[in-house]
Design an enzyme around this catalytic site. Structure first.
Site, mmCIF file in Angstrom:
data_model
loop_
_atom_site.group_PDB
_atom_site.id
_atom_site.type_symbol
_atom_site.label_atom_id
_atom_site.label_comp_id
_atom_site.label_asym_id
_atom_site.label_seq_id
_atom_site.Cartn_x
_atom_site.Cartn_y
_atom_site.Cartn_z
ATOM 1 N N LYS A 5 17.877 46.279 37.809
ATOM 2 C CA LYS A 5 18.093 45.278 38.868
ATOM 3 C C LYS A 5 18.737 45.875 40.128
ATOM 4 O O LYS A 5 18.390 45.504 41.244
ATOM 5 C CB LYS A 5 18.931 44.116 38.336
ATOM 6 N N ARG A 61 36.426 47.003 36.968
ATOM 7 C CA ARG A 61 35.099 46.460 37.334
ATOM 8 C C ARG A 61 35.238 45.006 37.799
ATOM 9 O O ARG A 61 34.530 44.573 38.694
ATOM 10 C CB ARG A 61 34.129 46.545 36.153
ATOM 11 N N THR A 74 14.234 43.441 34.985
ATOM 12 C CA THR A 74 15.362 43.182 34.088
ATOM 13 C C THR A 74 16.091 44.499 33.815
ATOM 14 O O THR A 74 15.791 45.530 34.424
ATOM 15 C CB THR A 74 14.879 42.438 32.813
ATOM 16 N N ASP A 132 18.466 34.678 39.850
ATOM 17 C CA ASP A 132 19.425 34.383 38.776
ATOM 18 C C ASP A 132 20.474 33.388 39.265
ATOM 19 O O ASP A 132 20.950 32.540 38.507
ATOM 20 C CB ASP A 132 20.124 35.670 38.310
ATOM 21 N N ALA A 178 25.000 39.890 35.825
ATOM 22 C CA ALA A 178 24.977 38.468 35.468
ATOM 23 C C ALA A 178 26.259 37.782 35.935
ATOM 24 O O ALA A 178 26.229 36.617 36.361
ATOM 25 C CB ALA A 178 24.815 38.312 33.959
ATOM 26 N N GLY A 217 29.283 42.470 35.293
ATOM 27 C CA GLY A 217 28.008 43.134 35.595
ATOM 28 C C GLY A 217 27.170 42.265 36.521
ATOM 29 O O GLY A 217 27.688 41.376 37.221
ATOM 30 N N GLY A 220 21.866 29.930 27.246
ATOM 31 C CA GLY A 220 21.288 30.806 28.272
ATOM 32 C C GLY A 220 19.819 30.547 28.577
ATOM 33 O O GLY A 220 19.278 31.093 29.547
ATOM 34 N N SER A 257 10.108 36.698 29.017
ATOM 35 C CA SER A 257 9.393 36.374 30.255
ATOM 36 C C SER A 257 7.878 36.266 30.057
ATOM 37 O O SER A 257 7.260 35.352 30.618
ATOM 38 C CB SER A 257 9.731 37.385 31.348
ATOM 39 N N THR A 284 36.839 45.816 31.203
ATOM 40 C CA THR A 284 37.294 46.901 32.090
ATOM 41 C C THR A 284 37.784 46.251 33.382
ATOM 42 O O THR A 284 36.986 45.790 34.202
ATOM 43 C CB THR A 284 36.121 47.867 32.388
HETATM 44 P P1 NAP Z 1 25.657 44.479 32.435
HETATM 45 O O1 NAP Z 1 25.506 44.671 33.913
HETATM 46 O O2 NAP Z 1 25.348 45.616 31.521
HETATM 47 O O3 NAP Z 1 27.166 43.992 32.174
HETATM 48 C C1 NAP Z 1 27.608 43.814 30.877
HETATM 49 C C2 NAP Z 1 29.003 43.187 30.899
HETATM 50 O O4 NAP Z 1 29.335 42.871 29.559
HETATM 51 C C3 NAP Z 1 30.099 44.104 31.426
HETATM 52 O O5 NAP Z 1 31.042 43.316 32.127
HETATM 53 C C4 NAP Z 1 30.722 44.650 30.136
HETATM 54 O O6 NAP Z 1 32.087 45.000 30.252
HETATM 55 C C5 NAP Z 1 30.608 43.445 29.241
HETATM 56 N N1 NAP Z 1 30.605 43.777 27.817
HETATM 57 C C6 NAP Z 1 29.646 44.440 27.129
HETATM 58 N N2 NAP Z 1 29.984 44.522 25.827
HETATM 59 C C7 NAP Z 1 31.183 43.871 25.696
HETATM 60 C C8 NAP Z 1 32.048 43.613 24.598
HETATM 61 N N3 NAP Z 1 31.753 44.027 23.363
HETATM 62 N N4 NAP Z 1 33.185 42.922 24.829
HETATM 63 C C9 NAP Z 1 33.492 42.501 26.071
HETATM 64 N N5 NAP Z 1 32.723 42.725 27.164
HETATM 65 C C10 NAP Z 1 31.580 43.408 26.968
HETATM 66 O O7 NAP Z 1 24.755 43.268 31.928
HETATM 67 P P2 NAP Z 1 24.295 41.978 32.759
HETATM 68 O O8 NAP Z 1 23.004 42.239 33.445
HETATM 69 O O9 NAP Z 1 25.441 41.508 33.572
HETATM 70 O O10 NAP Z 1 23.955 40.955 31.564
HETATM 71 C C11 NAP Z 1 24.991 40.385 30.781
HETATM 72 C C12 NAP Z 1 24.400 39.378 29.806
HETATM 73 O O11 NAP Z 1 23.806 38.296 30.527
HETATM 74 C C13 NAP Z 1 23.295 39.949 28.922
HETATM 75 O O12 NAP Z 1 23.468 39.445 27.616
HETATM 76 C C14 NAP Z 1 22.015 39.385 29.507
HETATM 77 O O13 NAP Z 1 20.998 39.208 28.550
HETATM 78 C C15 NAP Z 1 22.511 38.030 30.006
HETATM 79 N N6 NAP Z 1 21.658 37.491 31.082
HETATM 80 C C16 NAP Z 1 21.051 36.307 30.848
HETATM 81 C C17 NAP Z 1 20.257 35.755 31.815
HETATM 82 C C18 NAP Z 1 19.595 34.435 31.542
HETATM 83 O O14 NAP Z 1 18.638 34.092 32.248
HETATM 84 N N7 NAP Z 1 20.090 33.661 30.590
HETATM 85 C C19 NAP Z 1 20.053 36.410 33.047
HETATM 86 C C20 NAP Z 1 20.718 37.624 33.260
HETATM 87 C C21 NAP Z 1 21.515 38.166 32.257
HETATM 88 P P3 NAP Z 1 32.572 46.449 30.804
HETATM 89 O O15 NAP Z 1 32.502 46.338 32.293
HETATM 90 O O16 NAP Z 1 33.928 46.570 30.274
HETATM 91 O O17 NAP Z 1 31.595 47.457 30.244
#
Ligand code: NAP
Length: 287
Positions: free
Chosen positions: A71, A162, A67, A107, A137, A135, A249, A22, A159
């Site tokens: 959030k 969730r 971030t 987002d 995203a 999550g 992304g 950012s 999971t």
């Molecule tokens: P979050 O709330 O922590 O959620 C993470 C998700 O990923 C959960 O559903 C989790 O599953 C799953 N997960 C994590 N490790 C995993 C694995 N090894 N195998 C399968 N599932 C797995 O994170 P978030 O905020 O949603 O962000 C998710 C991703 O989106 C991140 O990489 C972030 O950088 C990206 N993002 C990008 C942008 C962009 O502008 N491009 C914007 C926002 C986010 P469980 O529920 O089972 O733990």
């Protein structure tokens, strides 16, 4: 750096924050539009968030990008919220309006704009989409696909409870039919899926990528990965090998920043090829 009274200051709050693109993104626009304001990375631990927010509000910040992992806390602390923040229960923008704190979620519009730019307006209208992850995203991705007219949105998460929670939360906010699916249901669904979105953190540098099979997706399907470091994730590499359309992304990252920059500095910036080139260079470690 010296800031005169007339220059606006904003920043991004997260933990960790060193990896955030950012500051590169907003810094590019500040230079491009000849503005003298500043945009700073602010490392804040989870338990310090509300104290830090109050301090930053009193320190003359226009607002903040928010971030991981803040959030949800940003949404919970706000006095007023936009519709996307209410629907997702998460905010990536905080604006200080006198004594009041406003929370917004760009987002959703950021991903919708990126998908439209890459695929066209009607690519998923009336179609079926699969969102991996449950999550913040994932919630944004579901609402973005709904805004582009998807008919069915299937949520697949490691999971499963969730995934069901996300479906329960978002069904009231979406016109599309939203449902949680298990990995066993994937083979039957895949041949009719127009778009797969990885909204998990799997595939980030040093972590294994989602293993979902892309073999039986239709030839005109697209695969989008919200992970942008690396830019070409193993999932996108597999999609390319199958000659499917791919969306990285960085598009969402650039487009979600547009309304934040406008709120902070008063100019609506453009997402351009030179901005993308600058961020790609930063990801390679050169900017
Ligand atoms: P979050 O709330 O922590 O959620 C993470 C998700 O990923 C959960 O559903 C989790 O599953 C799953 N997960 C994590 N490790 C995993 C694995 N090894 N195998 C399968 N599932 C797995 O994170 P978030 O905020 O949603 O962000 C998710 C991703 O989106 C991140 O990489 C972030 O950088 C990206 N993002 C990008 C942008 C962009 O502008 N491009 C914007 C926002 C986010 P469980 O529920 O089972 O733990």
């Amino acid at each position: 750096m010296t800031l005169s009274d007339s220059k606006r200051i904003a920043g991004v709050v997260g933990w960790p924050i060193a990896h955030s693109l950012s500051p590169q993104l907003h810094g590019f626009w500040l230079r491009e539009y000849g503005l003298g304001g500043a945009y700073v990375p602010l490392p804040v631990r989870l338990h310090e968030f509300s104290v830090a927010l109050r301090g930053l509000a009193r320190s003359g910040f226009e607002g903040l990008n928010i971030t991981l992992p803040h959030k949800e806390a940003a949404f919970a602390l706000a006095d007023e919220c936009d519709r996307a923040a209410i629907a997702t229960g998460a905010a990536n923008i905080i604006l200080f309006r006198g004594e009041r704190v406003r929370a917004q979620n760009s987002d959703v519009e950021g991903l919708a704009a990126s998908l439209e730019e890459e695929l066209g307006t009607d690519a998923i209208r009336g179609g079926s989409v699969v969102v991996l992850g449950a999550g913040g995203a994932s919630r944004a991705a579901i609402l973005a696909c709904d805004s582009l007219g998807a008919r069915e949105i299937h949520v697949l998460n490691r999971t499963s409870s969730r995934a069901k929670d996300v479906v329960a939360r978002l069904s009231a906010h979406a016109a599309a039919t939203i449902g949680a699916i298990s990995p066993d249901e994937w083979p039957a669904l895949a041949p009719a899926v127009r778009l797969v979105i990885n909204a998990t953190s799997a595939g980030m540098k040093g972590r294994a990528s989602p293993t979902v099979s892309l073999e039986s997706l239709p030839r005109d399907a697209a695969v989008c990965d919200l992970v942008y470091n690396p830019l070409e994730t193993p999932l996108l590499a597999r999609a390319k090998a199958r000659r499917l359309r791919v969306i990285d992304g960085l598009g969402m990252l650039m487009h979600q920043a547009v309304s934040a920059f406008e709120s902070f500095y008063g100019i609506r910036p453009e997402v351009s090829a030179s901005l993308r080139a600058h961020l790609e260079e930063a990801l390679r470690g050169g900017a």
